[in-house]
Design a protein around this motif. Sequence first.
Motif, PDB file in Angstrom:
ATOM      1  N   MET A   1      39.688  56.484  26.895  1.00 30.80           N
ATOM      2  CA  MET A   1      40.761  55.564  27.273  1.00 30.80           C
ATOM      3  C   MET A   1      40.156  54.315  27.898  1.00 30.80           C
ATOM      4  O   MET A   1      39.318  54.404  28.801  1.00 30.80           O
ATOM      5  CB  MET A   1      41.720  56.230  28.272  1.00 30.80           C
ATOM      6  N   LYS A   2      40.591  53.159  27.446  1.00 26.29           N
ATOM      7  CA  LYS A   2      40.102  51.888  27.949  1.00 26.29           C
ATOM      8  C   LYS A   2      41.101  51.321  28.943  1.00 26.29           C
ATOM      9  O   LYS A   2      42.298  51.225  28.647  1.00 26.29           O
ATOM     10  CB  LYS A   2      39.888  50.896  26.804  1.00 26.29           C
ATOM     11  N   ILE A   3      40.613  50.960  30.117  1.00 30.40           N
ATOM     12  CA  ILE A   3      41.485  50.359  31.118  1.00 30.40           C
ATOM     13  C   ILE A   3      40.931  49.000  31.535  1.00 30.40           C
ATOM     14  O   ILE A   3      39.717  48.770  31.518  1.00 30.40           O
ATOM     15  CB  ILE A   3      41.665  51.246  32.370  1.00 30.40           C
ATOM     16  N   ALA A   4      41.852  48.112  31.882  1.00 31.54           N
ATOM     17  CA  ALA A   4      41.503  46.838  32.515  1.00 31.54           C
ATOM     18  C   ALA A   4      42.146  46.836  33.891  1.00 31.54           C
ATOM     19  O   ALA A   4      43.214  47.434  34.092  1.00 31.54           O
ATOM     20  CB  ALA A   4      41.990  45.660  31.680  1.00 31.54           C
ATOM     21  N   VAL A   5      41.522  46.155  34.835  1.00 32.29           N
ATOM     22  CA  VAL A   5      41.928  46.257  36.237  1.00 32.29           C
ATOM     23  C   VAL A   5      42.099  44.880  36.848  1.00 32.29           C
ATOM     24  O   VAL A   5      41.238  44.004  36.687  1.00 32.29           O
ATOM     25  CB  VAL A   5      40.877  47.043  37.056  1.00 32.29           C
ATOM     26  N   GLU A  27      36.883  54.246  30.299  1.00 31.71           N
ATOM     27  CA  GLU A  27      36.010  53.077  30.301  1.00 31.71           C
ATOM     28  C   GLU A  27      36.750  51.889  30.901  1.00 31.71           C
ATOM     29  O   GLU A  27      37.872  51.588  30.504  1.00 31.71           O
ATOM     30  CB  GLU A  27      35.587  52.757  28.866  1.00 31.71           C
ATOM     31  N   ILE A  28      36.129  51.215  31.864  1.00 35.67           N
ATOM     32  CA  ILE A  28      36.710  49.996  32.427  1.00 35.67           C
ATOM     33  C   ILE A  28      36.186  48.824  31.619  1.00 35.67           C
ATOM     34  O   ILE A  28      35.018  48.447  31.719  1.00 35.67           O
ATOM     35  CB  ILE A  28      36.342  49.833  33.920  1.00 35.67           C
ATOM     36  N   VAL A  29      37.055  48.240  30.819  1.00 34.38           N
ATOM     37  CA  VAL A  29      36.613  47.192  29.891  1.00 34.38           C
ATOM     38  C   VAL A  29      36.799  45.793  30.466  1.00 34.38           C
ATOM     39  O   VAL A  29      36.317  44.815  29.874  1.00 34.38           O
ATOM     40  CB  VAL A  29      37.368  47.301  28.546  1.00 34.38           C
ATOM     41  N   GLY A  30      37.476  45.681  31.611  1.00 34.22           N
ATOM     42  CA  GLY A  30      37.660  44.366  32.202  1.00 34.22           C
ATOM     43  C   GLY A  30      38.073  44.471  33.657  1.00 34.22           C
ATOM     44  O   GLY A  30      38.762  45.421  34.047  1.00 34.22           O
ATOM     45  N   LEU A  31      37.642  43.509  34.451  1.00 37.78           N
ATOM     46  CA  LEU A  31      37.983  43.460  35.867  1.00 37.78           C
ATOM     47  C   LEU A  31      38.275  42.022  36.271  1.00 37.78           C
ATOM     48  O   LEU A  31      37.476  41.122  36.017  1.00 37.78           O
ATOM     49  CB  LEU A  31      36.825  44.011  36.713  1.00 37.78           C
ATOM     50  N   MET A  32      39.429  41.819  36.902  1.00 36.54           N
ATOM     51  CA  MET A  32      39.769  40.524  37.475  1.00 36.54           C
ATOM     52  C   MET A  32      39.997  40.728  38.966  1.00 36.54           C
ATOM     53  O   MET A  32      40.987  41.309  39.388  1.00 36.54           O
ATOM     54  CB  MET A  32      41.030  39.950  36.814  1.00 36.54           C
ATOM     55  N   ASP A  33      39.047  40.313  39.752  1.00 36.32           N
ATOM     56  CA  ASP A  33      39.116  40.417  41.208  1.00 36.32           C
ATOM     57  C   ASP A  33      37.937  39.630  41.768  1.00 36.32           C
ATOM     58  O   ASP A  33      36.785  40.005  41.540  1.00 36.32           O
ATOM     59  CB  ASP A  33      39.054  41.879  41.660  1.00 36.32           C
ATOM     60  N   THR A  55      40.817  35.282  34.915  1.00 35.10           N
ATOM     61  CA  THR A  55      42.270  35.376  34.830  1.00 35.10           C
ATOM     62  C   THR A  55      42.668  36.677  34.149  1.00 35.10           C
ATOM     63  O   THR A  55      41.930  37.208  33.286  1.00 35.10           O
ATOM     64  CB  THR A  55      42.894  34.203  34.061  1.00 35.10           C
ATOM     65  N   VAL A  56      43.846  37.177  34.520  1.00 35.49           N
ATOM     66  CA  VAL A  56      44.382  38.380  33.884  1.00 35.49           C
ATOM     67  C   VAL A  56      44.655  38.126  32.411  1.00 35.49           C
ATOM     68  O   VAL A  56      44.370  38.975  31.549  1.00 35.49           O
ATOM     69  CB  VAL A  56      45.671  38.821  34.606  1.00 35.49           C
ATOM     70  N   GLU A  57      45.220  36.949  32.103  1.00 34.51           N
ATOM     71  CA  GLU A  57      45.590  36.646  30.723  1.00 34.51           C
ATOM     72  C   GLU A  57      44.385  36.692  29.788  1.00 34.51           C
ATOM     73  O   GLU A  57      44.447  37.288  28.701  1.00 34.51           O
ATOM     74  CB  GLU A  57      46.253  35.262  30.663  1.00 34.51           C
ATOM     75  N   THR A  58      43.287  36.082  30.207  1.00 36.82           N
ATOM     76  CA  THR A  58      42.083  36.097  29.381  1.00 36.82           C
ATOM     77  C   THR A  58      41.543  37.514  29.226  1.00 36.82           C
ATOM     78  O   THR A  58      41.143  37.930  28.125  1.00 36.82           O
ATOM     79  CB  THR A  58      41.004  35.193  29.992  1.00 36.82           C
ATOM     80  N   MET A  59      41.537  38.257  30.307  1.00 34.22           N
ATOM     81  CA  MET A  59      41.032  39.624  30.271  1.00 34.22           C
ATOM     82  C   MET A  59      41.816  40.481  29.275  1.00 34.22           C
ATOM     83  O   MET A  59      41.230  41.200  28.450  1.00 34.22           O
ATOM     84  CB  MET A  59      41.101  40.245  31.670  1.00 34.22           C
ATOM     85  N   LEU A  60      43.129  40.406  29.338  1.00 34.20           N
ATOM     86  CA  LEU A  60      43.946  41.249  28.472  1.00 34.20           C
ATOM     87  C   LEU A  60      43.843  40.819  27.012  1.00 34.20           C
ATOM     88  O   LEU A  60      43.839  41.665  26.109  1.00 34.20           O
ATOM     89  CB  LEU A  60      45.392  41.227  28.943  1.00 34.20           C
ATOM     90  N   THR A  61      43.749  39.531  26.769  1.00 36.33           N
ATOM     91  CA  THR A  61      43.616  39.036  25.401  1.00 36.33           C
ATOM     92  C   THR A  61      42.319  39.495  24.766  1.00 36.33           C
ATOM     93  O   THR A  61      42.285  39.905  23.594  1.00 36.33           O
ATOM     94  CB  THR A  61      43.688  37.496  25.372  1.00 36.33           C
TER      95      THR A  61
END
Length: 391
Positions: A1-5, A27-33, A55-61
């Motif tokens: 499972m891939k998660i972004a945070v 798997e953590i595929v992205g972090l915005m913090d 940014t969250v938007e860039t991470m999710l895209t």
Amino acid sequence: MKIAVAGLGFRLANVIASFRKACPELEIVGLMDPRPAGLPDILSSGLPEPRRFETVETMLTQTRPDLFMVGSPNFLHLDHITAGLRAGVRVFTEKPVVIDEDQTMRMARLLAEYGSDSVIVGLVLRYSDLYRDLHAAQAEGHIGAIISIEASEHIAPYHGAFFMRDWRRHTRYAGPFILEKCCHDIDLYGSVVGQRAMAVASFGGRKSFVAENRPDRLSEFQKQEFYKKPSGWLQGDTVFESDGDIIDYQTAIIEYQGGATMSFHTNLNVPDQFRRFCVIGSKGMAEGDFIRNRFEVHSAVTGEKLIERRYEGHESDHYGADDQMASDIYLHLTEGAPLSVGIVAALEAGLVAIKIDEARRARRTIELVETWQRFDDALLTKHTAALGQRG
């Protein structure tokens, strides 16, 4: 499972640890913090450092995760959830979902647009063994119609000191204390009653963590206690002279639609802490304590003790409920298994907490009929249409 945070604080790091037990290949595929206080815990667990985004938007895209986990400070939840929904991603958000009444209505309009199953919420007490035993006793008819509830959440001074140092000391970031810390409890007992709160009153303030109570010199024990729970973003240094505006004790009274009542008490300076309830019904009484790990049910007719439970061996936070929540959510995502609590119930509990604190500040009883009408209307109003109406 891939998660972004978005927002990797200490709390979400613990939640992710529980998710890894349910899904070892997570798997953590992205972090915005910009300042992820929980990142060292993630790295020490063996996970590689995630890719960072501004940014969250860039991470999710760019990552297209299976689940977007929102653990940012409460006042940012609505923006981050909105970004997740607009990106077409399933969202998990920590509690409380939002911090005030306006954000609650805006969130309800988002659910009208994207569906209430698009957001999963971390109201973890619903997943605890104690709550499930209470729910089972109620379903088996041992309690009967709910008449009244006495409940509390009392936390130890070290935890109270943490609140006075953490970003949660500011209501503009966290919302009222009873929302930030006690929305679990308000949700849980509202679910037991099975009806909405229709009137609230409340009193409270700050009397423990104030300047006049500061010891002339902190003992070594006090230093260890007051600073042992780490804080991340916007950490403060002082406990008794905190620049925050949260309160440290509060009593609330709730009347539900059918006439049942609850008194709820919270205090941040209780050395022998407890989190207990007494649910009194027409057929019996249920008592429990999440911290002291006990549950009992007595018959109102015979006085007989019908149920007695003791809980031991919890390996995760919130009395073992973190692991159970993660397991249930994973099964929900992969197999469609039902969840113990939904986003609408979380918003309703949050709204009750918000109105409780409004009653405290206004020193008056607040009727909730009009509030629920606005909320129900918002659940039927598309968010995009509402934005257009505001110009």
